[in-house]
Structure formats: structure tokens, C-alpha cells
Motif scaffolding. Structure first.
Motif, PDB file in Angstrom:
ATOM      1  N   VAL A  59     108.107  48.676  85.805  1.00  0.00           N
ATOM      2  CA  VAL A  59     108.711  49.032  84.523  1.00  0.00           C
ATOM      3  C   VAL A  59     109.518  47.864  83.946  1.00  0.00           C
ATOM      4  CG1 VAL A  59     110.585  50.453  83.584  1.00  0.00           C
ATOM      5  CG2 VAL A  59     108.710  51.516  84.822  1.00  0.00           C
ATOM      6  N   LYS A  60     110.212  47.134  84.814  1.00  0.00           N
ATOM      7  CA  LYS A  60     111.011  46.004  84.331  1.00  0.00           C
ATOM      8  C   LYS A  60     110.174  44.757  84.081  1.00  0.00           C
ATOM      9  CE  LYS A  60     114.846  44.517  85.909  1.00  0.00           C
ATOM     10  NZ  LYS A  60     116.160  44.388  85.297  1.00  0.00           N
ATOM     11  N   GLY A  61     108.988  44.683  84.704  1.00  0.00           N
ATOM     12  CA  GLY A  61     108.219  43.440  84.667  1.00  0.00           C
ATOM     13  C   GLY A  61     108.885  42.404  85.551  1.00  0.00           C
ATOM     14  N   PRO A 146     118.360  47.753  89.872  1.00  0.00           N
ATOM     15  CA  PRO A 146     118.671  46.531  89.126  1.00  0.00           C
ATOM     16  C   PRO A 146     119.237  46.920  87.772  1.00  0.00           C
ATOM     17  CG  PRO A 146     116.363  47.060  88.846  1.00  0.00           C
ATOM     18  CD  PRO A 146     116.960  48.170  89.696  1.00  0.00           C
ATOM     19  N   SER A 147     119.662  45.954  86.989  1.00  0.00           N
ATOM     20  CA  SER A 147     120.099  46.276  85.630  1.00  0.00           C
ATOM     21  C   SER A 147     118.912  46.872  84.860  1.00  0.00           C
ATOM     22  CB  SER A 147     120.619  45.014  84.939  1.00  0.00           C
ATOM     23  OG  SER A 147     119.668  43.972  85.030  1.00  0.00           O
ATOM     24  N   ALA A 148     119.215  47.844  83.987  1.00  0.00           N
ATOM     25  CA  ALA A 148     118.146  48.644  83.361  1.00  0.00           C
ATOM     26  C   ALA A 148     117.634  48.003  82.074  1.00  0.00           C
ATOM     27  CB  ALA A 148     118.658  50.057  83.085  1.00  0.00           C
ATOM     28  N   ASN A 149     117.158  46.758  82.211  1.00  0.00           N
ATOM     29  CA  ASN A 149     116.617  46.031  81.066  1.00  0.00           C
ATOM     30  C   ASN A 149     115.258  45.456  81.449  1.00  0.00           C
ATOM     31  OD1 ASN A 149     118.777  44.377  82.685  1.00  0.00           O
ATOM     32  ND2 ASN A 149     117.186  42.930  82.074  1.00  0.00           N
ATOM     33  N   ARG A 150     114.488  45.056  80.425  1.00  0.00           N
ATOM     34  CA  ARG A 150     113.267  44.302  80.721  1.00  0.00           C
ATOM     35  C   ARG A 150     113.667  43.023  81.430  1.00  0.00           C
ATOM     36  NH1 ARG A 150     111.710  42.159  76.396  1.00  0.00           N
ATOM     37  NH2 ARG A 150     113.068  43.212  74.943  1.00  0.00           N
ATOM     38  N   ILE A 154     118.805  40.862  78.127  1.00  0.00           N
ATOM     39  CA  ILE A 154     120.238  41.110  78.304  1.00  0.00           C
ATOM     40  C   ILE A 154     120.456  42.448  79.013  1.00  0.00           C
ATOM     41  CG2 ILE A 154     122.412  41.380  77.049  1.00  0.00           C
ATOM     42  CD1 ILE A 154     120.951  39.988  74.647  1.00  0.00           C
ATOM     43  N   SER A 155     121.387  42.497  79.948  1.00  0.00           N
ATOM     44  CA  SER A 155     121.677  43.757  80.648  1.00  0.00           C
ATOM     45  C   SER A 155     122.253  44.784  79.670  1.00  0.00           C
ATOM     46  CB  SER A 155     122.681  43.523  81.773  1.00  0.00           C
ATOM     47  OG  SER A 155     122.126  42.707  82.768  1.00  0.00           O
ATOM     48  N   PRO A 156     121.954  46.073  79.889  1.00  0.00           N
ATOM     49  CA  PRO A 156     122.439  47.114  78.967  1.00  0.00           C
ATOM     50  C   PRO A 156     123.845  47.589  79.306  1.00  0.00           C
ATOM     51  CG  PRO A 156     120.897  48.033  80.553  1.00  0.00           C
ATOM     52  CD  PRO A 156     121.071  46.600  80.927  1.00  0.00           C
ATOM     53  N   SER A 243     115.204  32.114  81.735  1.00  0.00           N
ATOM     54  CA  SER A 243     115.339  33.037  80.614  1.00  0.00           C
ATOM     55  C   SER A 243     116.373  34.136  80.895  1.00  0.00           C
ATOM     56  CB  SER A 243     113.990  33.701  80.359  1.00  0.00           C
ATOM     57  OG  SER A 243     113.627  34.463  81.484  1.00  0.00           O
ATOM     58  N   HIS A 244     117.086  34.038  82.011  1.00  0.00           N
ATOM     59  CA  HIS A 244     117.859  35.197  82.421  1.00  0.00           C
ATOM     60  C   HIS A 244     118.996  35.576  81.473  1.00  0.00           C
ATOM     61  CE1 HIS A 244     116.796  37.326  86.002  1.00  0.00           C
ATOM     62  NE2 HIS A 244     117.949  37.943  85.891  1.00  0.00           N
ATOM     63  N   TYR A 245     119.219  36.866  81.328  1.00  0.00           N
ATOM     64  CA  TYR A 245     120.306  37.421  80.512  1.00  0.00           C
ATOM     65  C   TYR A 245     120.184  36.979  79.054  1.00  0.00           C
ATOM     66  CZ  TYR A 245     122.162  37.861  85.230  1.00  0.00           C
ATOM     67  OH  TYR A 245     122.320  38.135  86.556  1.00  0.00           O
TER      68      TYR A 245
HETATM   69 MG    MG Z   1     119.519  42.058  85.951  1.00  0.00          MG
END
Ligand code: MG
Ligand code: TXA
Length: 355
Positions: A59-61, A146-150, A154-156, A243-245
Motif C-alpha cells: 500500500v505504501k509502495g 510505518p508513517s501512514a503516507n505513500r 510527507i508523513s501525515p 526523496s524522503h519526507y
Molecule cells: Mg515514514
């Protein structure tokens, strides 16, 4: 009038309690639930259910080699997840759990390898959020989250952010409103004698060092290093991908003077700009010179690092959704209490100069 208390564990409103029970039922069925924590929203699955954990990566890729944090309700079953709690870990856990601290520890063999990306260490956190704790108690197991973002985004920090990123792909979002801290937990590796901070967060290096009575090294996102606490591992430090965050627009970090010097030029070139600034000199300059005349979006950020962190991701998401083509961020002060924010901004930024 009666005072309305903040919900605390054991005293959730009936409505929230029902939502927690529903979320717990989804987890038991091997489904994914977004849960609020005090740092950012997490995308949770039963950490002992391999198929459910597999879905998190899909889901996150997210690459299968990037390990997940396992969240626990308390310390009572920790030895089902780790083989050993070194003394440093016990001291840090007592001081900071529940809270925004993740400890990397030797993994128990019964934990599915998929959770840790095949590594022999495991990241554990007891979050300090009434809904997360209630959900963890209801499911009575660890939640990999993990953080619930693609992946790389950016983390939600709001349920709406999760909805925008993953809404169609997950089963339930437990809405706890805005996350109080706003950036991800501090990660400390305790697998060797000397603890190492793998990711800075709201719990600072100074607080960790003071608690342990040791000087502690923090890996810098700008150093392409291997985790020295796990020499057999080829894992880079957490979130070290370029590319993080990151928002989708190019983001540049600029010192105050450079912004003041170059802003007129950029605006004359008709670049559509989004700007996050802290210093009053820029705020004043923006108001006086540009706001009325140009299509230029800017926001003034809090001067306090904790307040800055709380709103940073929300502001970045908002700017990313405007017409701005380039995002400029005024570099915050270089003092140690801003270290985690520098880390996230650096990871989100273009690794080259705008000029
Ligand atoms: Mg994260
Ligand atoms: O505040 C937080 O930590 C949030 C909330 C939801 O708890 N979670 C979070 O998870 O930020 P995630 O997956 O987005 O970031 C966790 C980082 C990843 O970069 C991962 O590489 C690192 O932790 N990590 C997980 N297990 C590890 C391990 N065994 N050794 C080293 N790093 C690890």
C-alpha cells in the motif's frame, strides 16, 4: 460547567471506544488501520500476521528491505519481540516510554522476518497517545506501523492527510485529530554497547545523553553512512533515501540573507514561489513589498522548535497544493534543539543550490 477532560486511557468517550473496537476488529481480520500517535499517523497491521504486514509494504509502495517499527501497549510482553533489553534500553524506556522514542534492539526469532526487512534487529516503540494505546490494548499484540503516507512523501499529522495519500487503499482511519509532536520519533540503536541515534526527533540528543550519562553520537542525514551499531547490516540510516519526507514540488533550503537578496530576482522572473519563513525580517519584507503585487504564497512559522515541528508537515502539504512551482524554506537556527527539524528539511530538500 463541568470540565471536559482530554480522553485518557480507560476514559475514552463511548463513541471513541466504539471506533477503537472497530479498528481492533479490522486488525484481527488482517486488515490495515491508520492510527494516530503523538508523533505522526501510523499505518498499522498485526505484526505477527505476515500477510497483513505484506500489505503495508504494498500500500505504501515501500521497499521490502525497509524495516517497520513495532508498537506495543506496554513493556509486559517485550521479551516476545526482543531477545534482550540492554541496560541502556531499560533506562531509556523507563524515562521516555510511552513516548516519541523508538529503540532498535536484538529481534526475537519468533517475529516474522518481513517486519524487520530480514534484519536481526527490531525497532520498538510504546506510543503516548490515548487512541493508539487503547487500540494496542484491544488487539493485545504488537502493531507494525510505518508513517501512514505513500513511500517518500510527507508523513501525515491529520487524518485528512492519510485519507488524501492512502484513503482508497486502506480499511479504516482512526481519527485522533492533529498529532501533538508533528515529526517522527527519535530512533536510538541499543544493539551495541554505545547507543547511537539513527534518526533525530523531538527527544533530543542532549536528553538521551543526559539520561544515560554518556555522550551519544547522532548519525546525520547528510552523511551517507552505514549504521555503525550493526556492522553486518547494509542498512542505511532511517529515511536516508533522497526523496524522503518530501513534497512533490522542488524544495530549497536558503539562509535568511540569501532569501532577502534573491527574492526580488525570483519574483521578477515570475517564478511562482511558496515560502516558509521564521525571521521577522523576511516576514516584514514579504508584507511590505510583495504580498499585494505578486502571486506569491508565504507563511510565517513559529520561532519555537516544538511548535515549528507541530505545524511543519501540515504547512508543507498545504504549500505543495498551491500553484507554487518552487518551495523555499528559510533555514532555521543552527542550535541543537532544531536538529530534528534540520534533518527533516534536509531530507525533503533538493541536494543542490538554487543559484
Ligand atoms: Mg515514514
Ligand atoms: O514516530 C514514528 O516513528 C512513526 C510513528 C507512526 O510511530 N513511525 C515512523 O515509521 O516514522 P517509518 O517506518 O516511517 O520510519 C521508521 C524508520 C524507517 O526509516 C526504518 O528504516 C527505521 O525506522 N527502522 C525500522 N526498523 C529498524 C531497524 N531494525 N534498524 C534500523 N532502523 C530501523
Amino acid at each position: 460547567m463541568a470540565e471536559i477532560a482530554e480522553p485518557t486511557l480507560g476514559s475514552l468517550s463511548t463513541q471513541l471506544e466504539a471506533q477503537v473496537q472497530l479498528a481492533a476488529e479490522f486488525i484481527r481480520q488482517g486488515k490495515l488501520v491508520a492510527m494516530p500517535t503523538e508523533t505522526v499517523y501510523g499505518l498499522a497491521a498485526d505484526a505477527k500476521n505476515e500477510k497483513a504486514v505484506q500489505k503495508i509494504f504494498e500500500v505504501k509502495g515501500r521497499p521490502a528491505t525497509n524495516p517497520l517499527i513495532v508498537h506495543l501497549a506496554d513493556l509486559s510482553h517485550i521479551l516476545e519481540w526482543v531477545t534482550l533489553m540492554p541496560e541502556t534500553a531499560v533506562i531509556l524506556a523507563k524515562r521516555f516510554w510511552p513516548g516519541a522514542l523508538t529503540l532498535v534492539l536484538p529481534k526475537h526469532p519468533s517475529v516474522p522476518d518481513i517486519v524487520t526487512g530480514g534484519q536481526q534487529t527490531i525497532a520498538i516503540r510504546i506510543p503516548n497517545h490515548p487512541l493508539a494505546l487503547a487500540l494496542l490494548q484491544a488487539v493485545d499484540t504488537g502493531l507494525a506501523a510505518p508513517s501512514a503516507n505513500r513511500y517518500g512523501h510527507i508523513s501525515p499529522t491529520l487524518a485528512q492527510h492519510v485519507e488524501a495519500d492512502l484513503g482508497t487503499r486502506i480499511d479504516y482511519i482512526l481519527d485522533g485529530g492533529a498529532c501533538d509532536i508533528g515529526i517522527e520519533s527519535t530512533i536510538v540503536s541499543c544493539v551495541s554497547d554505545i547507543p547511537v541515534i539513527l534518526r533525530e526527533g523531538s527527544i533530543t540528543r542532549a536528553e538521551i545523553a543526559e539520561t544515560l550519562g554518556l555522550s551519544v553520537t547522532a548519525l546525520k542525514a547528510s552523511d551517507p553512512v552505514i549504521d555503525p551499531a550493526d556492522l553486518s547490516s547494509t542498512l542505511k540510516m532511517p529515511g536516508s533515501d533522497h526523496s524522503h519526507y518530501a513534497p512533490s514540488k522542488p524544495l530549497y533550503l536558503l539562509d535568511t540573507n540569501l532569501i532577502l537578496e534573491k527574492l526580488p530576482l525570483l519574483i521578477e522572473q515570475k517564478a511562482q514561489l511558496g515560502l516558509l519563513c521564521i525571521s521577522t525580517s523576511i516576514t516584514r519584507y514579504c508584507t511590505d513589498n510583495f504580498l499585494k503585487h505578486f502571486n506569491f504564497i508565504w507563511a510565517s512559522m513559529p520561532c519555537d522548535p516544538k511548535e515549528y515541528a507541530r505545524t511543519l508537515y501540515e504547512k508543507l502539504r498545504s504549500l505543495d497544493q498551491t500553484d507554487a512551482e518552487i518551495l523555499l524554506i528559510e533555514t532555521p537556527p543552527q542550535t541543537s534543539e532544531w536538529a530534528a527539524i534540520h534533518d527533516r528539511l534536509w531530507r525533503a530538500s533538493q541536494k543542490k543550490s538554487l543559484f
